[in-house]
Design a protein around this motif. Structure first.
Motif, short mmCIF file in Angstrom:
data_model
loop_
_atom_site.label_atom_id
_atom_site.label_comp_id
_atom_site.label_asym_id
_atom_site.label_seq_id
_atom_site.Cartn_x
_atom_site.Cartn_y
_atom_site.Cartn_z
N TRP A 26 47.11 27.87 38.56
CA TRP A 26 47.55 29.05 37.84
C TRP A 26 48.22 28.63 36.53
N TYR A 70 51.51 36.84 41.49
CA TYR A 70 50.15 36.46 41.14
C TYR A 70 49.16 37.05 42.14
N ARG A 100 47.03 35.51 37.73
CA ARG A 100 46.30 35.22 38.96
C ARG A 100 46.23 33.72 39.17
N ARG A 101 46.00 33.35 40.41
CA ARG A 101 45.79 31.94 40.75
C ARG A 101 44.41 31.81 41.39
#
Length: 291
Positions: A118, A4, A36-37
């Motif tokens: 996420w 991520y 992505r987070r």
């Protein structure tokens, strides 16, 4: 998590604008979840806001965070993720089917925490497709809280995937429960919870706003029902625990409902139904002590 990318948020996202984006159709949205987070640093619960949350949800203690409170803080980043252009599904129409929270130690009102959010595990389901929104909070040294919310997108390619959803907690017995309570849930509870949480999904605010989505009246927030059940158990909770719920059907407002819980050792099974205890099942849950 290493796959991520990380996006730092400069502040709590504004939820009102995200609900405006949520009503717009998504054109050319990707088929996969974003990789992505989102990170939100330096969040501290004020005593005033904690007291307001406790009052709406039925908690008596204001000096510690209910296990559902950090979920409310993480909801803004979750919304930012789900209303972004690269999220595969429109927000409105998603069904929150379950939530699991792990409180790894008691959290105090003045603590400063960092949140990460996420999405993961997009998979088939008998009624469509489901995915998880994961959230964690840490105190700078260790993870102290985490949550998994599972959402359903109806339709699609899930017809052949019967049984692919995660197992639900067992249903609570309303006949042999060791703890029962009856609650009158007023029609205003959706607006009151929206005011303290920022979750102003129109289905919770007014009957006229809920009807286009198939409800004859406004409905209680699922996380309010979970928090209210947890408040009923608050004097019996261990310091660290996992609490899992499946949202079975909405609570149409106003409502009279019955809560029931049974204990086995240090663990609990609980549920929420219509007032007779034999009517529609709204929620079922389990609470397990963590060492």
């Amino acid at each position: 998590m290493s796959a991520y990318t990380t996006q730092e948020l400069t502040g709590a996202p504004g939820l009102a604008g995200m609900y405006l984006r949520a009503v717009l159709p998504k054109k050319g949205a990707p088929r996969e979840l974003p990789d992505r987070r989102l990170v939100l640093r330096g969040r501290t619960a004020s005593e005033k806001h904690l007291a307001e949350y406790a009052r709406v949800c039925g908690f008596q203690e204001h000096s510690v965070l209910p296990a559902t409170y950090p979920h409310m803080v993480a909801f803004g980043p979750s919304m930012a993720l789900m209303t972004a252009a690269d999220f595969p599904f429109p927000l409105l129409g998603l069904v929150h089917v379950s939530n699991t929270i792990e409180q790894l130690r008691p959290l105090r009102a003045g603590e400063t925490l960092t949140y990460q959010v996420w999405a993961q595990d997009l998979r088939s389901h008998p009624r469509g497709r489901v995915f998880d929104i994961r959230a964690e909070a840490d105190d700078g040294t260790a993870t102290v809280w985490r949550s998994t919310s599972t959402y359903l997108r109806r339709g699609g390619d899930g017809e052949e995937a019967a049984g692919s959803g995660r197992a639900e907690p067992p249903a609570a017995s309303f006949e042999d429960a060791g703890l029962t309570q009856e609650w009158h849930v007023p029609g205003s509870v959706g607006r009151r919870y929206a005011s303290v949480s920022g979750d102003r999904n129109p289905i919770h605010l007014h009957p006229l706003a809920a009807r286009p989505f198939g409800f004859r009246s406004s409905i209680a927030h699922g996380m309010w029902t979970k928090a209210r059940c947890l408040a009923a158990l608050s004097e019996r909770l261990p310091e660290a625990y996992r609490v899992e719920v499946a949202f079975r059907s909405p609570v149409l407002l106003p409502a009279s409902v019955r809560f029931a819980a049974a204990q086995t050792g240090r663990d609990w099974h609980f549920g929420l139904r219509g007032a007779s205890g034999k009517e529609r099942e709204h929620l079922r849950g389990s609470l397990t002590a963590l060492d």
